[in-house]
Motif scaffolding. Sequence first.
Motif, PDB file in Angstrom:
ATOM      1  N   GLN A   1      -3.803   2.381   7.637  1.00  0.00           N
ATOM      2  CA  GLN A   1      -2.510   2.740   7.078  1.00  0.00           C
ATOM      3  C   GLN A   1      -1.877   1.505   6.434  1.00  0.00           C
ATOM      4  OE1 GLN A   1      -3.170   2.209  10.198  1.00  0.00           O
ATOM      5  NE2 GLN A   1      -1.410   1.517  11.376  1.00  0.00           N
ATOM      6  N   VAL A   2      -0.861   1.749   5.614  1.00  0.00           N
ATOM      7  CA  VAL A   2      -0.180   0.656   4.927  1.00  0.00           C
ATOM      8  C   VAL A   2       0.679  -0.127   5.925  1.00  0.00           C
ATOM      9  CG1 VAL A   2       1.472   0.058   3.142  1.00  0.00           C
ATOM     10  CG2 VAL A   2      -0.170   1.914   2.750  1.00  0.00           C
ATOM     11  N   GLN A   3       0.545  -1.431   5.868  1.00  0.00           N
ATOM     12  CA  GLN A   3       1.388  -2.309   6.680  1.00  0.00           C
ATOM     13  C   GLN A   3       1.964  -3.403   5.807  1.00  0.00           C
ATOM     14  OE1 GLN A   3      -1.049  -3.564  10.115  1.00  0.00           O
ATOM     15  NE2 GLN A   3       0.431  -2.449  11.366  1.00  0.00           N
ATOM     16  N   LEU A   4       3.241  -3.644   5.952  1.00  0.00           N
ATOM     17  CA  LEU A   4       3.931  -4.754   5.301  1.00  0.00           C
ATOM     18  C   LEU A   4       4.578  -5.574   6.406  1.00  0.00           C
ATOM     19  CD1 LEU A   4       5.739  -2.794   2.414  1.00  0.00           C
ATOM     20  CD2 LEU A   4       3.535  -3.963   2.307  1.00  0.00           C
ATOM     21  N   VAL A   5       4.230  -6.852   6.457  1.00  0.00           N
ATOM     22  CA  VAL A   5       4.715  -7.714   7.532  1.00  0.00           C
ATOM     23  C   VAL A   5       5.444  -8.908   6.933  1.00  0.00           C
ATOM     24  CG1 VAL A   5       4.097  -9.073   9.550  1.00  0.00           C
ATOM     25  CG2 VAL A   5       2.814  -6.982   9.018  1.00  0.00           C
ATOM     26  N   GLU A   6       6.748  -8.966   7.189  1.00  0.00           N
ATOM     27  CA  GLU A   6       7.572 -10.055   6.673  1.00  0.00           C
ATOM     28  C   GLU A   6       7.582 -11.230   7.648  1.00  0.00           C
ATOM     29  OE1 GLU A   6      10.014  -6.215   5.662  1.00  0.00           O
ATOM     30  OE2 GLU A   6       8.862  -7.006   7.354  1.00  0.00           O
ATOM     31  N   SER A   7       7.804 -12.403   7.089  1.00  0.00           N
ATOM     32  CA  SER A   7       7.985 -13.609   7.892  1.00  0.00           C
ATOM     33  C   SER A   7       8.823 -14.595   7.108  1.00  0.00           C
ATOM     34  CB  SER A   7       6.640 -14.222   8.275  1.00  0.00           C
ATOM     35  OG  SER A   7       5.916 -14.603   7.123  1.00  0.00           O
ATOM     36  N   LEU A  18      15.318 -20.910   2.089  1.00  0.00           N
ATOM     37  CA  LEU A  18      14.313 -20.257   2.915  1.00  0.00           C
ATOM     38  C   LEU A  18      13.299 -19.596   1.988  1.00  0.00           C
ATOM     39  CD1 LEU A  18      16.328 -18.402   5.723  1.00  0.00           C
ATOM     40  CD2 LEU A  18      14.771 -20.320   6.053  1.00  0.00           C
ATOM     41  N   ARG A  19      12.079 -19.456   2.481  1.00  0.00           N
ATOM     42  CA  ARG A  19      11.049 -18.735   1.744  1.00  0.00           C
ATOM     43  C   ARG A  19      10.524 -17.606   2.611  1.00  0.00           C
ATOM     44  NH1 ARG A  19       4.867 -20.291   0.144  1.00  0.00           N
ATOM     45  NH2 ARG A  19       4.801 -19.375  -1.957  1.00  0.00           N
ATOM     46  N   LEU A  20      10.733 -16.390   2.153  1.00  0.00           N
ATOM     47  CA  LEU A  20      10.210 -15.231   2.853  1.00  0.00           C
ATOM     48  C   LEU A  20       8.835 -14.868   2.310  1.00  0.00           C
ATOM     49  CD1 LEU A  20      13.370 -12.916   2.961  1.00  0.00           C
ATOM     50  CD2 LEU A  20      12.721 -14.781   4.502  1.00  0.00           C
ATOM     51  N   SER A  21       7.981 -14.398   3.191  1.00  0.00           N
ATOM     52  CA  SER A  21       6.664 -13.913   2.799  1.00  0.00           C
ATOM     53  C   SER A  21       6.483 -12.496   3.317  1.00  0.00           C
ATOM     54  CB  SER A  21       5.558 -14.803   3.381  1.00  0.00           C
ATOM     55  OG  SER A  21       5.663 -16.123   2.925  1.00  0.00           O
ATOM     56  N   CYS A  22       5.664 -11.729   2.614  1.00  0.00           N
ATOM     57  CA  CYS A  22       5.345 -10.374   3.040  1.00  0.00           C
ATOM     58  C   CYS A  22       3.858 -10.147   2.789  1.00  0.00           C
ATOM     59  CB  CYS A  22       6.175  -9.363   2.277  1.00  0.00           C
ATOM     60  SG  CYS A  22       5.688  -7.644   2.548  1.00  0.00           S
ATOM     61  N   ALA A  23       3.122  -9.983   3.874  1.00  0.00           N
ATOM     62  CA  ALA A  23       1.685  -9.734   3.776  1.00  0.00           C
ATOM     63  C   ALA A  23       1.427  -8.237   3.832  1.00  0.00           C
ATOM     64  CB  ALA A  23       0.963 -10.436   4.917  1.00  0.00           C
ATOM     65  N   ALA A  24       0.704  -7.739   2.838  1.00  0.00           N
ATOM     66  CA  ALA A  24       0.440  -6.308   2.732  1.00  0.00           C
ATOM     67  C   ALA A  24      -1.020  -6.005   3.066  1.00  0.00           C
ATOM     68  CB  ALA A  24       0.753  -5.825   1.325  1.00  0.00           C
ATOM     69  N   SER A  25      -1.232  -4.861   3.678  1.00  0.00           N
ATOM     70  CA  SER A  25      -2.584  -4.397   3.965  1.00  0.00           C
ATOM     71  C   SER A  25      -2.607  -2.876   3.886  1.00  0.00           C
ATOM     72  CB  SER A  25      -3.056  -4.870   5.335  1.00  0.00           C
ATOM     73  OG  SER A  25      -2.207  -4.373   6.354  1.00  0.00           O
TER      74      SER A  25
END
Length: 127
Positions: A1-7, A18-25
Motif C-alpha cells: 500500500q502507499v506510505q508517505l513518511v515525513e521527518s 528546518l528541512r522536512l523530508s517525505c519518503a514515499a513507497s
Amino acid sequence: QVQLVESGGGLVHTGGSLRLSCAASGLTFSGYVMGWFRQAPGKEREFVAAVSWNANTHYTDSVKGRFTISRDNAKNTVYLQMNSLKPEDTAVYFCAARNGPWRSGIAPYSPRDFHYWGQGTQVTVSS
C-alpha cells in the motif's frame, strides 16, 4: 500500500530553518504531484507547496521566497526547505500525493486534490 513518511520537524526560533523530508513507497513516485500542507490548532488544513514530476512548483503566497519544495525521483522523496521561519508557520506539516495532472495557475491546491497522506510532523517556531 502507499506510505508517505515525513521527518525533519522540530522546534526552532524565529528566523531559523528546518528541512522536512517525505519518503514515499507503494506508488510510482514520478507519476505523482507531491505537496505539502499544514494544519495549525483550530484551523483547517491549508496548502503550502506542490511540485510536479518535472519540478514545476507552486507555493501559497505566505511562504513564497522563504520555502522551497523539491523532489528526488530516484529516492522517492520530496523535501520542503523552510527558511526565515515565523511563529505563524507553527503547525503540523503533512506530505501528500496527487494522482492527477499538474494544475498550473494561481489557485492553491485543496486537500481534496490529493489522494494519499502522511501522518504529519510537528513544526514549532518560538518567538
